[in-house]
Write an enzyme that holds these catalytic residues in place. Structure first.
Site, PDB file in Angstrom:
ATOM      1  CE  LYS A  77      -1.593  -4.652   3.347  1.00 45.11           C
ATOM      2  NZ  LYS A  77      -1.786  -5.948   2.676  1.00 45.11           N
ATOM      3  CB  SER A 106      -0.867  -0.029   1.259  1.00 43.94           C
ATOM      4  OG  SER A 106      -1.431   1.237   1.494  1.00 43.94           O
ATOM      5  CE1 TYR A 147      -4.175  -2.742   5.446  1.00 44.45           C
ATOM      6  CE2 TYR A 147      -3.628  -0.401   5.315  1.00 44.45           C
ATOM      7  CZ  TYR A 147      -3.895  -1.606   4.690  1.00 44.45           C
ATOM      8  OH  TYR A 147      -3.849  -1.685   3.330  1.00 44.45           O
TER       9      TYR A 147
HETATM   10  N1  UFG Z   1     -13.341  10.641   2.980  1.00 40.42           N
HETATM   11  C1  UFG Z   1     -14.392  11.493   3.272  1.00 40.42           C
HETATM   12  N2  UFG Z   1     -15.561  10.950   3.721  1.00 40.42           N
HETATM   13  C2  UFG Z   1     -15.725   9.599   3.901  1.00 40.42           C
HETATM   14  C3  UFG Z   1     -14.654   8.738   3.587  1.00 40.42           C
HETATM   15  C4  UFG Z   1     -13.462   9.298   3.145  1.00 40.42           C
HETATM   16  O1  UFG Z   1     -14.264  12.716   3.145  1.00 40.42           O
HETATM   17  O2  UFG Z   1     -16.801   9.180   4.313  1.00 40.42           O
HETATM   18  C5  UFG Z   1     -12.091  11.212   2.464  1.00 40.42           C
HETATM   19  C6  UFG Z   1     -10.904  10.932   3.376  1.00 40.42           C
HETATM   20  O3  UFG Z   1     -10.788  11.938   4.352  1.00 40.42           O
HETATM   21  C7  UFG Z   1      -9.769  10.941   2.361  1.00 40.42           C
HETATM   22  C8  UFG Z   1     -10.396  10.411   1.070  1.00 40.42           C
HETATM   23  O4  UFG Z   1     -11.796  10.591   1.247  1.00 40.42           O
HETATM   24  O5  UFG Z   1      -9.362  12.253   2.138  1.00 40.42           O
HETATM   25  C9  UFG Z   1     -10.103   8.954   0.819  1.00 40.42           C
HETATM   26  O6  UFG Z   1     -10.407   8.225   1.985  1.00 40.42           O
HETATM   27  P1  UFG Z   1     -10.467   6.625   1.973  1.00 40.42           P
HETATM   28  O7  UFG Z   1     -10.846   6.185   3.347  1.00 40.42           O
HETATM   29  O8  UFG Z   1     -11.288   6.142   0.852  1.00 40.42           O
HETATM   30  O9  UFG Z   1      -8.972   6.216   1.625  1.00 40.42           O
HETATM   31  P2  UFG Z   1      -7.622   6.507   2.413  1.00 40.42           P
HETATM   32  O10 UFG Z   1      -6.746   7.221   1.455  1.00 40.42           O
HETATM   33  O11 UFG Z   1      -7.825   7.120   3.724  1.00 40.42           O
HETATM   34  O12 UFG Z   1      -7.143   5.031   2.729  1.00 40.42           O
HETATM   35  C10 UFG Z   1      -6.701   4.204   1.706  1.00 40.42           C
HETATM   36  C11 UFG Z   1      -6.951   2.734   2.044  1.00 40.42           C
HETATM   37  C12 UFG Z   1      -6.116   2.304   3.186  1.00 40.42           C
HETATM   38  C13 UFG Z   1      -4.697   2.698   2.988  1.00 40.42           C
HETATM   39  C14 UFG Z   1      -4.574   4.165   2.678  1.00 40.42           C
HETATM   40  C15 UFG Z   1      -3.181   4.555   2.342  1.00 40.42           C
HETATM   41  O13 UFG Z   1      -8.298   2.520   2.339  1.00 40.42           O
HETATM   42  O14 UFG Z   1      -6.182   0.900   3.263  1.00 40.42           O
HETATM   43  O15 UFG Z   1      -5.356   4.450   1.535  1.00 40.42           O
HETATM   44  O16 UFG Z   1      -3.092   5.951   2.219  1.00 40.42           O
HETATM   45  F1  UFG Z   1      -3.951   2.450   4.094  1.00 40.42           F
END
Ligand code: UFG
Length: 344
Positions: free
Chosen positions: A157, A126, A153
């Site tokens: 990785k 990741s 998590y």
């Molecule tokens: N977000 C919102 N509202 C929500 C969900 C997410 O605004 O309900 C925003 C988050 O703040 C972030 C973006 O959307 O800015 C993406 O969020 P995600 O949760 O979809 O993805 P992340 O980038 O946080 O996480 C992903 C994977 C993880 C991994 C990570 C590495 O889900 O497994 O990338 O950066 F670890």
């Protein structure tokens, strides 16, 4: 024809990869314990490919069961290891579950691969390993510094990558490809497989599609006061089918003995950063569906901005994630409509 063991092959990225592998003529054996997937995914794969892949309902931590599997399929050429727990928040609450599932299963696999003369493994890593890269490292390439993990998590990785490097160092016949995914989204164009989040989605896209479907009242946007052009966080959203195709390319490179290094690392992203507001606006534009949202405070642990420099994967794997975002978002919506029996 080669035989590929795919752990977590009924999960989100695993199932899309199984389809691409089968369509390229590989024989697949899926191992999945259905902890975050359902058996119907197997039917989806069968409907797309017209072939039922071999499936074993097994936990990768079950050494005896996995040993039986390696004995039953003595012709395995390579393993693609997806099976893992992947919710960042849950990992903070239940670290031991994550260390057992994500670390233990890799150790079992590598021991059995060693004992059974299987020399090739592709591993799901990741972009979380980079944490928040400095401005000078954006877009982030494979040589950017690895940062201290912010969750168990993320730590699994990093440890997984180290376990694979140490094992490859000790066993020169083991080939490893580490694939560092950015943010996979979307569903298969047939809408026969897609993402199946457990309960309330943590990730942005399933939350968006569930809100559009009326399952959730409104999307919460986590922060609009970041140091980005529109104030929301930036990520590199990659179409899951493009991501799946990269696995097939990496595997073929390995099986054809084309790897330059015993352990190869690739960033898999589009090379473009997209903000949360851009996702929301593009989704509304391409689907014409209302998407109520509210801006709330920042989510703890969120990275402000990260996107990939995928030049290495483009060149060495002869691969590019080039499906337009509009098409990807449409595919996610088609899948949600299918799940909820929503007509046009
Ligand atoms: N977000 C919102 N509202 C929500 C969900 C997410 O605004 O309900 C925003 C988050 O703040 C972030 C973006 O959307 O800015 C993406 O969020 P995600 O949760 O979809 O993805 P992340 O980038 O946080 O996480 C992903 C994977 C993880 C991994 C990570 C590495 O889900 O497994 O990338 O950066 F670890």
């Amino acid at each position: 024809m080669s035989r590929i063991l795919v752990t977590g092959g009924l999960g989100y990225i695993g199932s899309h990869t199984v389809v691409e592998l089968m369509q390229q003529g590989h024989n697949v054996v899926i191992v999945d314990n259905l902890s975050n997937s359902t058996i119907e995914v197997l039917e989806g794969i069968e409907a797309i490919t017209n072939t039922k892949p071999c499936f074993e309902n097994l936990d990768c931590n079950d050494y005896v069961g996995m040993e039986r599997l390696f004995n039953s399929y003595p012709d395995i050429d390579a393993v693609i290891h997806f099976a893992a727990s992947k919710a960042v928040g849950e990992s903070v609450e239940k670290p031991l579950l994550y260390y057992r599932n994500n670390i233990g299963s890799l150790v079992v696999l590598l021991e059995l691969m060693n004992a059974h003369g299987v020399h090739n493994i592709v591993f799901s890593s990741s972009c979380t390993v980079y944490g928040q890269p400095d401005e000078k490292h954006l877009p982030v390439d494979e040589n950017a510094p690895i940062q201290k993990a912010l969750s168990p998590y993320g730590n699994t990785k990093q440890v997984n990558e180290q376990i694979l490097r140490d094992t490859a160092h000790a066993n020169k016949s083991l080939n490893v490809v580490l694939l560092r995914y950015f943010n996979p989204i979307g569903a298969h164009p047939t809408a026969l497989i897609g993402e199946l989040p457990n309960g309330i989605p943590n990730n942005l896209l399933p939350y968006v599609t569930q809100t559009a479907a009326g399952v959730r009242n409104e999307l919460k946007i986590f922060g609009d006061d970041y140091n980005t052009p529109d104030g929301s966080c930036i990520r590199d959203y990659i179409y899951v089918v493009d991501l799946a195709k990269a696995h097939v390319k990496a595997l073929q490179r390995m099986l054809h003995g084309e790897c330059d290094e015993q352990v190869e690392v690739y960033n898999l992203g589009t090379g473009h950063g997209v903000s949360v507001f851009e996702i929301v606006n593009t989704f509304k534009e391409v689907t014409g569906v209302n998407l109520p949202y509210v801006v709330v405070g920042r989510r703890e642990g969120d990275i402000e901005q990260v996107w990939a420099d995928a030049t290495k994967a483009n060149a060495k794997l002869n691969w590019k994630a080039d499906t337009p975002l509009a098409d990807v978002l449409k595919s996610a919506w088609e899948w949600e409509k299918k799940l909820r029996n929503i007509a046009e």
